[in-house]
Design a protein around this motif. Structure first.
Motif, short mmCIF file in Angstrom:
data_model
loop_
_atom_site.label_atom_id
_atom_site.label_comp_id
_atom_site.label_asym_id
_atom_site.label_seq_id
_atom_site.Cartn_x
_atom_site.Cartn_y
_atom_site.Cartn_z
N THR A 15 1.15 -1.11 -0.37
CA THR A 15 0.17 0.02 0.09
C THR A 15 0.94 1.52 0.11
N GLY A 16 2.40 0.96 0.28
CA GLY A 16 2.95 2.52 0.38
C GLY A 16 3.85 2.19 -0.94
N TYR A 17 4.56 3.90 -0.91
CA TYR A 17 4.83 4.12 -2.53
C TYR A 17 5.62 3.16 -3.13
N VAL A 18 7.42 2.74 -2.53
CA VAL A 18 7.82 1.95 -3.36
C VAL A 18 7.43 0.75 -3.17
N ARG A 38 -1.66 -4.84 5.93
CA ARG A 38 -2.35 -4.72 6.62
C ARG A 38 -3.74 -4.83 6.34
N ARG A 42 -7.17 -1.35 0.93
CA ARG A 42 -6.78 -0.14 0.85
C ARG A 42 -5.40 -0.73 -0.41
N ASP A 55 0.60 -8.80 9.22
CA ASP A 55 0.67 -7.21 9.83
C ASP A 55 2.34 -7.69 10.17
N LEU A 56 3.25 -6.76 10.18
CA LEU A 56 4.74 -7.60 10.19
C LEU A 56 5.48 -7.22 11.63
N HIS A 77 8.25 0.37 6.52
CA HIS A 77 8.98 0.57 7.93
C HIS A 77 7.91 1.71 9.22
N LEU A 113 14.58 -2.46 1.09
CA LEU A 113 16.14 -1.23 0.20
C LEU A 113 15.55 -0.61 1.67
N ARG A 130 17.18 1.84 10.01
CA ARG A 130 17.40 1.31 8.70
C ARG A 130 18.70 0.11 8.59
N SER A 150 19.23 6.50 -1.04
CA SER A 150 19.08 7.96 -0.43
C SER A 150 17.66 8.00 -1.15
N VAL A 152 14.80 8.57 -2.87
CA VAL A 152 13.89 8.64 -3.77
C VAL A 152 13.60 9.96 -4.40
N SER A 159 9.85 11.90 1.28
CA SER A 159 10.82 12.73 1.31
C SER A 159 11.31 13.66 0.05
N1 LIG Z 1 10.91 6.80 -0.18
C1 LIG Z 1 12.15 6.73 -0.43
O1 LIG Z 1 12.80 8.51 -0.43
C2 LIG Z 1 13.39 5.82 0.03
C3 LIG Z 1 14.42 5.81 0.01
C4 LIG Z 1 15.17 5.20 0.42
C5 LIG Z 1 14.39 4.26 1.20
N2 LIG Z 1 13.50 3.94 1.17
C6 LIG Z 1 12.97 2.64 1.35
O2 LIG Z 1 11.94 2.24 1.10
C7 LIG Z 1 11.06 1.81 1.54
C8 LIG Z 1 9.55 1.60 1.63
O3 LIG Z 1 9.36 3.15 1.38
P1 LIG Z 1 8.68 4.20 1.11
O4 LIG Z 1 9.04 5.11 1.05
O5 LIG Z 1 7.12 2.68 0.18
O6 LIG Z 1 7.55 4.11 2.01
P2 LIG Z 1 5.72 4.19 2.48
O7 LIG Z 1 4.83 4.98 1.58
O8 LIG Z 1 5.86 4.98 3.97
O9 LIG Z 1 5.47 2.97 3.37
C9 LIG Z 1 5.65 2.10 4.43
C10 LIG Z 1 4.68 1.02 4.19
O10 LIG Z 1 5.16 -0.15 4.92
C11 LIG Z 1 3.34 -1.15 5.71
N3 LIG Z 1 3.50 -0.64 6.63
C12 LIG Z 1 4.21 -0.50 8.04
N4 LIG Z 1 4.14 -1.10 8.70
C13 LIG Z 1 3.67 -2.28 8.83
C14 LIG Z 1 3.22 -3.20 9.41
N5 LIG Z 1 3.18 -3.89 10.60
N6 LIG Z 1 2.95 -4.32 8.85
C15 LIG Z 1 2.72 -4.53 7.41
N7 LIG Z 1 3.15 -3.71 6.83
C16 LIG Z 1 3.36 -2.01 7.08
C17 LIG Z 1 2.52 0.44 5.25
O11 LIG Z 1 1.15 -0.35 5.39
P3 LIG Z 1 -0.06 0.75 5.73
O12 LIG Z 1 -0.61 0.93 4.87
O13 LIG Z 1 -1.10 -0.42 6.19
O14 LIG Z 1 0.12 1.58 6.93
C18 LIG Z 1 3.28 0.19 3.73
O15 LIG Z 1 2.72 -0.01 2.97
C19 LIG Z 1 11.66 1.32 3.21
O16 LIG Z 1 12.25 0.74 3.61
C20 LIG Z 1 12.27 2.73 3.26
O17 LIG Z 1 13.41 3.21 4.33
C21 LIG Z 1 12.59 4.83 0.27
#
Ligand SMILES: NC(=O)c1ccc[n+]([C@@H]2O[C@H](COP(=O)([O-])OP(=O)(O)OC[C@H]3O[C@@H](n4cnc5c(N)ncnc54)[C@H](OP(=O)(O)O)[C@@H]3O)[C@@H](O)[C@H]2O)c1
Length: 311
Positions: A15-18, A38, A42, A55-56, A77, A113, A130, A150, A152, A159
């Motif tokens: 459901t998240g970005y990456v 979870r 969504r 749920d992790l 995260h 990641l 991390r 760094s 994305v 970010s």
């Molecule tokens: N975006 C960047 O610029 C960037 C840069 C470097 C590294 N990264 C890494 O890429 C990864 C993903 O980042 P993102 O930007 O995609 O983050 P994001 O959009 O905030 O997505 C985070 C995801 O984690 C899920 N989550 C959180 N707690 C959970 C749990 N207890 N059980 C199951 N799922 C859970 C969330 O689900 P819900 O929808 O249910 O909350 C959501 O799908 C991270 O490891 C981050 O460190 C991102």
């Protein structure tokens, strides 16, 4: 393993970005994909993608989600408000549970990641956490791969959105001391390409690889370039102080993001975040997009779905 689950790839954080972008990418290549969430209501996934509720943190549903998977992408995260407030402990718990369950399920590779690591890894709680997650996952399943990035650059990346919202909403940009720190942001399309290719790359197994775009930029220069590409004039004012705890509350209010997310991200900006080496190039041989191309692409997508007032 049934025919349907052969080579199944689990994507957490779907459901998240990456995670969301990666599911679309893998499904587009007709690879068998299972999206973990979870709250599956969504999820918005292409036809043919399996869905798993888990749920992790609690571990509920995790065994079933990992069953029959050769690969498991770890893209979650825990930077959200919680009663205990200790995101590092939550992240450690979730990674330990995930690693152990994946190993028991016979997963060959976890693909994670995480973030680039500053020279002094003690300095940011977010980046330290991390890194701890990386170590736990690589220990649990030794054929795993950790990619470190760094910022994305993409329309949905928290970010990047934080930077764009600041530029959009403030005519005068107060630059704290960290504006001279440097990093190498990566285009979302390149980050997704690295992730998608990883399970197919034997040379990436058991390794941690830094993935970074071709341009080295200070945070100040990055903000100025984004403003330029948005077509707006902004006046930078140097403050000479770090101010992160107080400033993060103000920034959170301006960009309308939770302080729990903004503060760790801002702390990460207090250090140079540069790749250790270019080993990823030797493994994947990707030709990477420039910062300007990444920002243009992200702004274009942003404006096709929502207004960008300052432009
Ligand atoms: N975006 C960047 O610029 C960037 C840069 C470097 C590294 N990264 C890494 O890429 C990864 C993903 O980042 P993102 O930007 O995609 O983050 P994001 O959009 O905030 O997505 C985070 C995801 O984690 C899920 N989550 C959180 N707690 C959970 C749990 N207890 N059980 C199951 N799922 C859970 C969330 O689900 P819900 O929808 O249910 O909350 C959501 O799908 C991270 O490891 C981050 O460190 C991102």
């Amino acid at each position: 393993m049934s025919r349907e689950t052969e080579g199944m790839e689990l994507v957490t954080g779907a459901t998240g970005y990456v995670g969301g972008r990666l599911v679309v990418r893998l499904a587009g290549e007709a690879r068998p994909v299972r999206a973990l969430a979870r709250d599956p209501s969504r999820l918005d996934v292409p036809a043919g993608v399996e869905v798993a509720r888990a749920d992790l943190l609690s571990g509920a549903g995790l065994e079933a989600a990992l069953e029959g998977c050769a690969t498991a992408y770890y893209l979650v995260h825990s930077m959200e408000a919680a009663d205990d407030g200790d995101f590092a402990a939550r992240e450690r718990r979730a990674a330990e549970r995930f690693g152990a369950t994946a190993r028991a399920a016979g997963v060959e590779r976890i693909v994670y990641l995480g973030g680039l690591v500053p020279r002094d890894p003690r300095s940011s709680a977010h980046l330290r956490s991390r890194l701890a997650v990386e170590e736990i996952l690589l220990d649990a399943v030794p054929g795993s791969t950790a990619l470190r990035a760094s910022i994305v650059i993409g329309a949905r990346s928290s970010s990047f959105r934080m930077l764009v919202r600041l530029i959009e909403r403030l005519r005068v940009l107060p630059f704290p001391a960290w504006h001279e720190r440097r990093t190498q942001p990566i285009d979302e399309r390149d980050a997704i390409e690295y992730l998608a290719r990883t399970p197919l790359s034997p040379a990436a197994a058991g390794r941690s690889l830094d993935i970074a775009g071709p341009d080295v930029l200070s945070y100040g220069a990055m903000v100025e370039r984004i403003a330029e590409l948005m077509g707006v004039a902004r006046t930078p004012v140097g403050l000479g102080l770090s101010l992160t705890p107080a400033a993060s509350a103000v920034v959170a209010a301006i960009v309308e993001q939770p302080p729990e997310l903004v503060r760790p991200l801002m702390e990460s900006l207090e250090h140079d975040l540069l790749p250790r080496d270019d080993a990823a190039h030797g493994v994947y041989g990707l030709r990477l997009r420039s910062f300007a191309r990444a920002v243009e692409h992200a702004l274009h997508e942003w404006e096709s779905t929502e207004p960008l007032a300052a432009r």
